[in-house]
Design a protein around this motif. Structure first.
Motif, PDB file in Angstrom:
ATOM      1  N   ASP A   1      -3.664  -8.622   4.634  1.00  0.00           N
ATOM      2  CA  ASP A   1      -2.818  -7.441   4.416  1.00  0.00           C
ATOM      3  C   ASP A   1      -2.208  -6.977   5.742  1.00  0.00           C
ATOM      4  O   ASP A   1      -2.865  -7.041   6.794  1.00  0.00           O
ATOM      5  CB  ASP A   1      -3.629  -6.301   3.803  1.00  0.00           C
ATOM      6  CG  ASP A   1      -3.887  -6.500   2.316  1.00  0.00           C
ATOM      7  OD1 ASP A   1      -3.222  -7.377   1.719  1.00  0.00           O
ATOM      8  OD2 ASP A   1      -4.718  -5.781   1.752  1.00  0.00           O
ATOM      9  N   PRO A   2      -0.963  -6.462   5.707  1.00  0.00           N
ATOM     10  CA  PRO A   2      -0.287  -6.120   6.963  1.00  0.00           C
ATOM     11  C   PRO A   2      -0.484  -4.681   7.425  1.00  0.00           C
ATOM     12  O   PRO A   2      -0.099  -4.343   8.536  1.00  0.00           O
ATOM     13  CB  PRO A   2       1.195  -6.362   6.628  1.00  0.00           C
ATOM     14  CG  PRO A   2       1.286  -6.024   5.168  1.00  0.00           C
ATOM     15  CD  PRO A   2      -0.022  -6.447   4.559  1.00  0.00           C
ATOM     16  N   THR A   3      -1.037  -3.806   6.570  1.00  0.00           N
ATOM     17  CA  THR A   3      -1.155  -2.401   6.949  1.00  0.00           C
ATOM     18  C   THR A   3      -2.575  -1.892   6.698  1.00  0.00           C
ATOM     19  O   THR A   3      -3.326  -2.434   5.887  1.00  0.00           O
ATOM     20  CB  THR A   3      -0.177  -1.504   6.159  1.00  0.00           C
ATOM     21  OG1 THR A   3      -0.565  -1.474   4.778  1.00  0.00           O
ATOM     22  CG2 THR A   3       1.249  -1.991   6.282  1.00  0.00           C
ATOM     23  N   ILE A   4      -2.916  -0.826   7.400  1.00  0.00           N
ATOM     24  CA  ILE A   4      -4.162  -0.100   7.175  1.00  0.00           C
ATOM     25  C   ILE A   4      -3.811   1.255   6.590  1.00  0.00           C
ATOM     26  O   ILE A   4      -2.985   1.995   7.144  1.00  0.00           O
ATOM     27  CB  ILE A   4      -4.960   0.065   8.478  1.00  0.00           C
ATOM     28  CG1 ILE A   4      -5.561  -1.282   8.880  1.00  0.00           C
ATOM     29  CG2 ILE A   4      -6.054   1.125   8.339  1.00  0.00           C
ATOM     30  CD1 ILE A   4      -6.263  -1.269  10.221  1.00  0.00           C
ATOM     31  N   GLN A   5      -4.415   1.554   5.459  1.00  0.00           N
ATOM     32  CA  GLN A   5      -4.182   2.837   4.797  1.00  0.00           C
ATOM     33  C   GLN A   5      -5.024   3.945   5.417  1.00  0.00           C
ATOM     34  O   GLN A   5      -4.609   5.093   5.479  1.00  0.00           O
ATOM     35  CB  GLN A   5      -4.503   2.714   3.315  1.00  0.00           C
ATOM     36  CG  GLN A   5      -4.198   3.971   2.502  1.00  0.00           C
ATOM     37  CD  GLN A   5      -4.411   3.728   1.018  1.00  0.00           C
ATOM     38  OE1 GLN A   5      -4.189   2.614   0.542  1.00  0.00           O
ATOM     39  NE2 GLN A   5      -4.830   4.751   0.308  1.00  0.00           N
ATOM     40  N   GLY A   6      -6.220   3.587   5.857  1.00  0.00           N
ATOM     41  CA  GLY A   6      -7.094   4.569   6.473  1.00  0.00           C
ATOM     42  C   GLY A   6      -8.486   3.995   6.637  1.00  0.00           C
ATOM     43  O   GLY A   6      -8.730   2.793   6.435  1.00  0.00           O
TER      44      GLY A   6
END
Length: 769
Positions: free
Chosen positions: A75-80
């Motif tokens: 996955d390319p992003t971190i949500q939190g």
């Protein structure tokens, strides 16, 4: 086999031997890709808090399987960063109390679209900026220029965020976010600021475990300037950051089903540290847990590192890369669950959803027992002090007392029962611990709990099982699997009862341990489901894997071998040793072309009809030993290790299942495996490390040495125990805990005369041993 030798060469060959450095060799990224379902974040050994990044919690239900641990490597992003996670589970929940830093004046309270940068509070990141090691995780959130660091104590998690100079610092707390999310999962939540500045609150969810309650307490290293508490169900437009004291959302308390908070700190001249504790009991419990581990980020990180170095230091290994790293990480993954679920004052929330108190031990939960009874729990009996194992058993017994049904846990987390999977596999965990001399719990009470679980008629077809001697498929799904798993569990009850002098109980359950015969069809040579009238269900396809079928996450090929208490009896029913060996070979060499298992969860790591990514196959490679052909076990183990494990994020062929996949590798790497927990024996396979030393809780050492180990020398030439020839294909638990040396001499060709005689083979119930 040439490709496997080449693959094994990568695992075993290196310019020079390197000593096992325990902590520094662990790579928490192993298993975060593919379907390993591990998380890379911070956790203490068996810690209540697993503080880890979530890359996507907004997945559709059908797509959440790959995000069971919150983080997925590709996955390319971190949500939190949320505070609770499973390590390698095949199902998902948790992901509680997600936090994410934000900067500037335009603070968004929605996570946004991962494909649209800036659309929410999530951020892109690069793996090049990540650091993951036991008890510590760090990453740079590139969209906002914040360095995020995580560590965790036994009941706390600590964040540290370094903001760029001159930027306004904010923190988002999203109480809506969860793993395996769906509308209406959050039943209620709350948040408030206490007079001393501590933030407390709670959330009640109806996820995998019903009506789960969790509370939190938060303290910041710098005072708040202002804040906003928003209930997004109220449909009141959010106006963003408005400065100190402004905005209709700057209230001291908020309740609702869709809460999100924004905390504002202004410009900071030092990193922001955020201390968080959780409790299943109440806010006071969370505050007490927070107070119990007060300290700076660096202090908590140092204490947790020391805990990990002690826990991992139970075993020293000499092995080349990448095997050294794989073994270190396997041991690490085996020491995450069962997790502490009780507060520092002993209180915990039980299966009846009431508050109880554990006296003299830390209550444990997160029991994936259908998986972990096989190797994970037996490993803990070797590498953890007795207090840990007695705490695990005492927690199981406490849960039996708390249960409205009077049954031991099946698949429990945070004290709540999910009723997932089959069997009553807390029973072999307790029996194995008792038979190995682990105490600290009441044996009479434990045996009563085991018998109660095995005779609770409403559970899983037990009424028919006790009446007919098998579970009928027209009364209960997955009947064939349940019959053989119940029979094994019954055998462990008989073993413990016999050791305690309870002869009537021992006789009753010893007879039940033979019930596997009632579902084994000698005509086809497979375990099959029977109807209540005694007939086998038709049509029969031994390769079929269907939801709600005759078998649990498998088929006849995998489940026909599950008679660990009586493999000799099973082989006789198959037609003898030669027939059993031929059938084992046929299983591994089966041509699966034309068979589609894409519809079946957890079916990964196929070698013919052997499925290493799922637990029913885990003992099968060792069964050649029971048929007098241990060199074939050595061949199959070479094949499995080379094809199913590596030191990359995709290094696990299936989900780790709370440490079971890792425990399999760790035992196998040492050279032996607990095929039959409760037998006090370990079946010899072949070693994959040059040297290993177990530092046992009794102060003694047991050392395993593999002379002449190379990728080509994959066969055992001879085995010596304490300098004397060992001609049997098993080693006893008592021989390990007594200390000493197990020495293998490896060679390139099979030794077809070693440990072949029936009296040299591992335990079988009908073998007269």
């Amino acid at each position: 086999m040439s490709k496997l030798i080449s693959r094994l060469a990568l695992l075993l060959a290196a310019p020079a031997l390197l000593a096992f450095q325990s902590y520094d060799d662990v790579d928490p990224m192993i298993g975060t890709g593919g379907e390993g379902h591990t998380f890379p974040g911070a956790v203490a050994p068996f810690g209540m808090v697993q503080l880890s990044p979530d890359t996507d919690t907004t997945c559709e239900i059908r797509e959440c399987y790959g995000h069971a641990a919150g983080y997925r490597y590709d996955d390319p992003t971190i949500q939190g960063f949320s505070h609770t996670h499973f390590s390698g589970a095949g199902h998902s929940d948790l992901g509680d109390f997600l936090m994410m830093p934000a900067v500037g004046s335009d603070v968004k309270l929605e996570p946004g679209d991962p494909d649209v940068p800036g659309s929410g509070y999530r951020s892109r990141f690069s793996h090049d900026t990540e650091i993951a090691r036991p008890g510590y995780y760090a990453v740079t959130l590139s969209d906002i220029g914040v360095r995020a660091e995580m560590t965790a104590g036994l009941r706390t998690g600590v964040h540290r965020y370094s903001f760029a100079a001159g930027s306004d610092a904010h923190l988002i707390l999203d109480l809506r976010s969860s793993l395996y999310n769906y509308p209406g999962k959050t039943l209620w939540s709350s948040i408030r600021i206490r007079p001393d500045g501590t933030i407390t609150g709670s959330r009640q969810t109806r996820g995998w475990a019903p009506d789960r309650q969790l509370y939190f307490a938060i303290r910041f290293s710098t005072p708040l300037k202002t804040h906003a508490f928003v209930n997004t169900e109220e449909n009141i437009p959010y106006r963003g950051f408005q400065g100190p004291g402004r905005g209709e959302d700057a209230v001291a308390e908020k309740l609702g089903r869709a809460l999100v908070a924004r905390f504002d700190f202004g410009e900071l001249d030092a990193p922001l540290e955020v201390q968080v504790a959780i409790s299943s009991v109440d806010e006071a419990g969370a505050i007490a847990n927070l107070d119990s581990e007060a300290g700076s980020f660096d202090q908590v990180a140092a204490a947790t590192r020391e805990r990990w170095e002690t826990a991992l230091g139970a075993v020293e290994i000499d092995a080349p890369e990448p095997m050294r790293r794989m073994m270190a990480t396997a041991l690490y993954h085996s020491l995450i669950a069962p997790a502490i679920a009780g507060d520092v004052d002993g209180r915990y929330r039980g299966t009846d959803n009431e508050v109880h108190r554990a006296d003299g031990f830390a209550f444990r939960s997160t029991f994936s027992l259908w998986d972990t009874f096989r190797a994970e729990h037996p490993l803990l009996t070797l590498v953890q002090p007795e207090e840990t194992n007695s705490a695990i058993v005492r927690s199981l017994i406490a849960s039996w007392h708390d249960s409205p049904y009077g049954i031991l846990p099946v698949w429990q987390f945070q004290g709540r029962e999910t009723w997932t999977m089959i069997g009553y596999h807390a029973v072999p965990v307790i029996a194995d611990a008792w038979l190995k001399g682990i105490r600290g719990f009441d044996g009479e009470e434990a045996l009563a709990a085991m018998v109660a679980s095995a005779t609770y008629a409403p559970y899983g077809g037990l009424r028919e099982y006790m009446r007919l001697g098998y579970v009928p498929i027209d009364k209960e799904p997955e009947a064939a699997s349940k019959t053989v798993e119940y029979a094994y569990d019954d055998w462990t009850i008989a073993r413990m009862a016999q050791a305690m002098g309870k002869d009537n109980i021992a006789r009753q359950f010893h007879a039940r341990a033979g019930n596997w015969r009632n579902s084994f069809d000698t005509g086809t040579g497979f375990l099959r489901a029977r109807l209540a009238d005694g007939s086998y269900r038709e049509p029969f396809d031994p390769t079929a894997i269907n939801y709600g079928s005759d078998y649990t996450e498998g088929n006849a090929w995998q489940y026909s071998w599950f008679v660990p208490q009586d493999q000799a009896g099973l082989f006789a029913a198959m037609g003898g040793d030669r027939a059993a060996i031929a059938k084992l070979d046929a299983m591994f060499d089966y041509d699966n072309s034309g068979i589609d298992y894409s519809h079946a969860e957890d079916i990964a790591g196929l070698i013919g009809q052997y499925i290493h990514g799922n637990e029913p196959s885990h003992h099968v490679a060792y069964l050649y030993d029971f048929a007098g052909a241990p060199w074939k076990t050595q061949e199959r183990l070479t094949q499995i290790v080379a094809s199913q494990y590596n030191d990359t994020p995709a290094g696990l062929s299936g989900n780790d299942d709370l440490g079971q996949m890792s425990a399999w590798l760790f035992f196998t790497g040492l050279g032996f495996y607990p095929v039959t927990p409760g037998s006090l024996e370990y079946v010899i396979g072949r070693p994959f490390v040059d040297r290993a030393t177990l530092h046992l809780p009794n102060g003694k050492d047991f050392t395993i040495v593999a002379d002449n180990l190379t990728p080509q020398n994959r066969y055992i030439g001879k085995v010596e125990l304490n300098g004397r020839r060992l001609n049997r294909s098993f080693i006893r638990h008592g021989e390990i805990v007594a200390g000493g040396e197990l020495r293998f001499t490896m060679q390139a060709t099979p030794n077809t005369s070693w440990a072949t005689r029936p009296d040299m083979r591992p335990y079988s119930m009908s073998g007269g041993q």
